[in-house]
Design a protein around this motif. Structure first.
Motif, PDB file in Angstrom:
ATOM      1  N   GLN A 153      24.697   0.058  59.320  1.00 35.12           N
ATOM      2  CA  GLN A 153      24.651   0.686  58.001  1.00 35.12           C
ATOM      3  C   GLN A 153      25.869   1.585  57.797  1.00 35.12           C
ATOM      4  OE1 GLN A 153      22.517   0.346  55.196  1.00 35.12           O
ATOM      5  NE2 GLN A 153      24.320   1.412  54.445  1.00 35.12           N
ATOM      6  N   GLN A 154      26.270   2.293  58.837  1.00 34.66           N
ATOM      7  CA  GLN A 154      27.449   3.157  58.746  1.00 34.66           C
ATOM      8  C   GLN A 154      28.684   2.331  58.399  1.00 34.66           C
ATOM      9  OE1 GLN A 154      26.544   6.228  59.029  1.00 34.66           O
ATOM     10  NE2 GLN A 154      28.312   7.469  59.475  1.00 34.66           N
ATOM     11  N   SER A 155      28.812   1.170  59.025  1.00 37.59           N
ATOM     12  CA  SER A 155      29.947   0.286  58.749  1.00 37.59           C
ATOM     13  C   SER A 155      29.913  -0.245  57.322  1.00 37.59           C
ATOM     14  CB  SER A 155      29.965  -0.882  59.729  1.00 37.59           C
ATOM     15  OG  SER A 155      30.150  -0.424  61.038  1.00 37.59           O
ATOM     16  N   LEU A 156      28.716  -0.633  56.862  1.00 35.24           N
ATOM     17  CA  LEU A 156      28.583  -1.115  55.487  1.00 35.24           C
ATOM     18  C   LEU A 156      28.953  -0.029  54.479  1.00 35.24           C
ATOM     19  CD1 LEU A 156      25.253  -3.159  55.609  1.00 35.24           C
ATOM     20  CD2 LEU A 156      27.555  -4.056  55.285  1.00 35.24           C
ATOM     21  N   THR A 157      28.495   1.187  54.729  1.00 34.24           N
ATOM     22  CA  THR A 157      28.778   2.290  53.812  1.00 34.24           C
ATOM     23  C   THR A 157      30.265   2.609  53.794  1.00 34.24           C
ATOM     24  OG1 THR A 157      26.571   3.188  54.224  1.00 34.24           O
ATOM     25  CG2 THR A 157      28.155   4.654  53.191  1.00 34.24           C
ATOM     26  N   ALA A 158      30.895   2.573  54.958  1.00 36.54           N
ATOM     27  CA  ALA A 158      32.340   2.816  55.016  1.00 36.54           C
ATOM     28  C   ALA A 158      33.094   1.743  54.233  1.00 36.54           C
ATOM     29  CB  ALA A 158      32.806   2.846  56.469  1.00 36.54           C
ATOM     30  N   ALA A 159      32.655   0.489  54.360  1.00 38.41           N
ATOM     31  CA  ALA A 159      33.286  -0.591  53.600  1.00 38.41           C
ATOM     32  C   ALA A 159      33.056  -0.418  52.103  1.00 38.41           C
ATOM     33  CB  ALA A 159      32.741  -1.941  54.057  1.00 38.41           C
ATOM     34  N   ASN A 160      31.863   0.027  51.733  1.00 42.55           N
ATOM     35  CA  ASN A 160      31.575   0.280  50.316  1.00 42.55           C
ATOM     36  C   ASN A 160      32.522   1.334  49.754  1.00 42.55           C
ATOM     37  OD1 ASN A 160      29.474  -1.550  50.468  1.00 42.55           O
ATOM     38  ND2 ASN A 160      27.885   0.001  50.570  1.00 42.55           N
ATOM     39  N   LEU A 161      32.672   2.430  50.491  1.00 41.83           N
ATOM     40  CA  LEU A 161      33.544   3.511  50.012  1.00 41.83           C
ATOM     41  C   LEU A 161      35.004   3.067  49.971  1.00 41.83           C
ATOM     42  CD1 LEU A 161      31.894   6.549  51.790  1.00 41.83           C
ATOM     43  CD2 LEU A 161      32.031   6.146  49.325  1.00 41.83           C
ATOM     44  N   ARG A 176      30.683  -5.686  45.352  1.00 43.88           N
ATOM     45  CA  ARG A 176      29.282  -5.265  45.275  1.00 43.88           C
ATOM     46  C   ARG A 176      28.932  -4.471  46.528  1.00 43.88           C
ATOM     47  NH1 ARG A 176      25.567  -8.541  41.830  1.00 43.88           N
ATOM     48  NH2 ARG A 176      26.942  -9.656  40.422  1.00 43.88           N
ATOM     49  N   ALA A 177      28.363  -3.294  46.318  1.00 47.08           N
ATOM     50  CA  ALA A 177      27.952  -2.447  47.436  1.00 47.08           C
ATOM     51  C   ALA A 177      26.846  -3.135  48.218  1.00 47.08           C
ATOM     52  CB  ALA A 177      27.472  -1.094  46.909  1.00 47.08           C
ATOM     53  N   LYS A 178      26.857  -2.952  49.527  1.00 51.71           N
ATOM     54  CA  LYS A 178      25.873  -3.563  50.413  1.00 51.71           C
ATOM     55  C   LYS A 178      25.171  -2.481  51.226  1.00 51.71           C
ATOM     56  CE  LYS A 178      28.822  -7.624  50.869  1.00 51.71           C
ATOM     57  NZ  LYS A 178      29.821  -7.176  49.940  1.00 51.71           N
ATOM     58  N   TYR A 179      23.904  -2.744  51.537  1.00 48.91           N
ATOM     59  CA  TYR A 179      23.145  -1.820  52.368  1.00 48.91           C
ATOM     60  C   TYR A 179      22.017  -2.559  53.064  1.00 48.91           C
ATOM     61  CZ  TYR A 179      19.437  -1.758  48.880  1.00 48.91           C
ATOM     62  OH  TYR A 179      18.429  -2.125  48.033  1.00 48.91           O
ATOM     63  N   ILE A 180      21.472  -1.919  54.101  1.00 47.59           N
ATOM     64  CA  ILE A 180      20.324  -2.459  54.830  1.00 47.59           C
ATOM     65  C   ILE A 180      19.090  -1.707  54.362  1.00 47.59           C
ATOM     66  CG2 ILE A 180      19.257  -2.722  57.103  1.00 47.59           C
ATOM     67  CD1 ILE A 180      22.106  -2.768  58.277  1.00 47.59           C
ATOM     68  N   GLU A 238      13.277   0.200  55.486  1.00 49.97           N
ATOM     69  CA  GLU A 238      11.821   0.133  55.433  1.00 49.97           C
ATOM     70  C   GLU A 238      11.353  -1.314  55.590  1.00 49.97           C
ATOM     71  OE1 GLU A 238      13.675   1.843  53.182  1.00 49.97           O
ATOM     72  OE2 GLU A 238      13.208   3.830  53.961  1.00 49.97           O
ATOM     73  N   ASN A 239      11.968  -2.220  54.857  1.00 55.44           N
ATOM     74  CA  ASN A 239      11.586  -3.637  54.961  1.00 55.44           C
ATOM     75  C   ASN A 239      11.952  -4.213  56.323  1.00 55.44           C
ATOM     76  OD1 ASN A 239      10.647  -3.523  52.367  1.00 55.44           O
ATOM     77  ND2 ASN A 239      12.384  -4.585  51.468  1.00 55.44           N
ATOM     78  N   THR A 240      13.136  -3.885  56.816  1.00 57.42           N
ATOM     79  CA  THR A 240      13.598  -4.441  58.084  1.00 57.42           C
ATOM     80  C   THR A 240      12.709  -3.997  59.237  1.00 57.42           C
ATOM     81  OG1 THR A 240      15.870  -4.488  57.275  1.00 57.42           O
ATOM     82  CG2 THR A 240      15.566  -4.609  59.654  1.00 57.42           C
ATOM     83  N   LEU A 241      12.401  -2.700  59.301  1.00 53.32           N
ATOM     84  CA  LEU A 241      11.554  -2.206  60.381  1.00 53.32           C
ATOM     85  C   LEU A 241      10.122  -2.703  60.220  1.00 53.32           C
ATOM     86  CD1 LEU A 241      12.895   1.439  60.758  1.00 53.32           C
ATOM     87  CD2 LEU A 241      13.318  -0.511  62.247  1.00 53.32           C
ATOM     88  N   GLY A 242       9.654  -2.799  58.985  1.00 57.32           N
ATOM     89  CA  GLY A 242       8.308  -3.312  58.742  1.00 57.32           C
ATOM     90  C   GLY A 242       8.166  -4.753  59.182  1.00 57.32           C
ATOM     91  N   ASN A 286      19.313  -9.232  63.282  1.00 56.01           N
ATOM     92  CA  ASN A 286      19.981  -9.823  62.129  1.00 56.01           C
ATOM     93  C   ASN A 286      19.318  -9.337  60.845  1.00 56.01           C
ATOM     94  OD1 ASN A 286      21.714 -11.478  63.738  1.00 56.01           O
ATOM     95  ND2 ASN A 286      19.979 -12.823  64.099  1.00 56.01           N
ATOM     96  N   PRO A 287      19.572  -8.094  60.476  1.00 58.49           N
ATOM     97  CA  PRO A 287      18.897  -7.558  59.289  1.00 58.49           C
ATOM     98  C   PRO A 287      19.434  -8.194  58.011  1.00 58.49           C
ATOM     99  CG  PRO A 287      20.559  -6.033  60.011  1.00 58.49           C
ATOM    100  CD  PRO A 287      20.500  -7.133  61.042  1.00 58.49           C
ATOM    101  N   SER A 288      18.586  -8.235  57.021  1.00 56.98           N
ATOM    102  CA  SER A 288      19.053  -8.750  55.733  1.00 56.98           C
ATOM    103  C   SER A 288      19.833  -7.649  55.026  1.00 56.98           C
ATOM    104  CB  SER A 288      17.872  -9.213  54.881  1.00 56.98           C
ATOM    105  OG  SER A 288      17.012  -8.141  54.612  1.00 56.98           O
ATOM    106  N   VAL A 289      21.010  -7.999  54.595  1.00 57.03           N
ATOM    107  CA  VAL A 289      21.880  -7.059  53.891  1.00 57.03           C
ATOM    108  C   VAL A 289      21.720  -7.322  52.402  1.00 57.03           C
ATOM    109  CG1 VAL A 289      24.261  -6.312  53.528  1.00 57.03           C
ATOM    110  CG2 VAL A 289      23.492  -6.955  55.818  1.00 57.03           C
ATOM    111  N   GLU A 290      21.371  -6.285  51.672  1.00 55.60           N
ATOM    112  CA  GLU A 290      21.158  -6.426  50.235  1.00 55.60           C
ATOM    113  C   GLU A 290      22.387  -5.945  49.476  1.00 55.60           C
ATOM    114  OE1 GLU A 290      17.447  -4.761  48.981  1.00 55.60           O
ATOM    115  OE2 GLU A 290      16.390  -5.581  50.722  1.00 55.60           O
ATOM    116  N   GLU A 291      22.619  -6.564  48.332  1.00 52.76           N
ATOM    117  CA  GLU A 291      23.747  -6.184  47.477  1.00 52.76           C
ATOM    118  C   GLU A 291      23.222  -5.443  46.254  1.00 52.76           C
ATOM    119  OE1 GLU A 291      26.141  -9.533  46.430  1.00 52.76           O
ATOM    120  OE2 GLU A 291      27.060  -9.630  48.408  1.00 52.76           O
TER     121      GLU A 291
END
Length: 133
Positions: free
Chosen positions: A23-31, A40-44, A47-51, A77-82
């Motif tokens: 998630q840290q890497s995705l956020t850095a790429a977003n910024l 398009r911003a991406k994030y993990i 709640e859904n992934t851990l559930g 392999n978490p699903s990355v949402e846009e």
């Protein structure tokens, strides 16, 4: 012996730390791409992934009789949402720097909390290994 000292919780905590790193890497790429048209911003969605990792596709946990039955494949392999861009976005970019900074801070706090928990568990093992000294 290692299985006795380091139970499955350590593996789960490692997976959570790996997710937080992703998630840290995705956020850095977003910024870094906040001014890139069409990005398009991406994030993990944690709640859904851990559930899914805990309960599977069903919100009701199934009883298992073999440790191989419960796999944490969604943690690996978490699903990355846009994020869809706002309707008023002229260039189609969906990055909101304020949201990304809040996500960065929140992710950092969760990462620190998990590492603190791991450190406490390791301190207990050290205490036991030193005969309570």
């Amino acid at each position: 012996m290692a299985g006795f000292l380091f139970d499955s919780l350590y593996g789960g905590l490692k997976n959570v730390l790996d997710l937080r790193q992703q998630q840290q890497s995705l956020t850095a790429a977003n910024l870094a791409n906040q001014n890139t048209p069409g990005f398009r911003a991406k994030y993990i969605n944690f709640e859904n992934t851990l559930g899914e990792a805990i309960y599977g596709a069903s919100p009701v946990a199934m009883q298992t009789n073999d440790p191989r039955h419960m796999t944490a494949s969604s943690l690996k392999n978490p699903s990355v949402e846009e994020v869809d861009p706002a309707p008023w976005s002229l260039d189609g970019n969906s990055v909101t720097p304020e949201k990304e900074m809040a996500r960065l801070h929140s992710n950092s706090l969760f990462y620190q909390a998990v590492t603190k928990g791991v450190a406490k568990r390791l301190a207990l093992l050290k205490y036991a290994a030193n005969n309570g000294k």
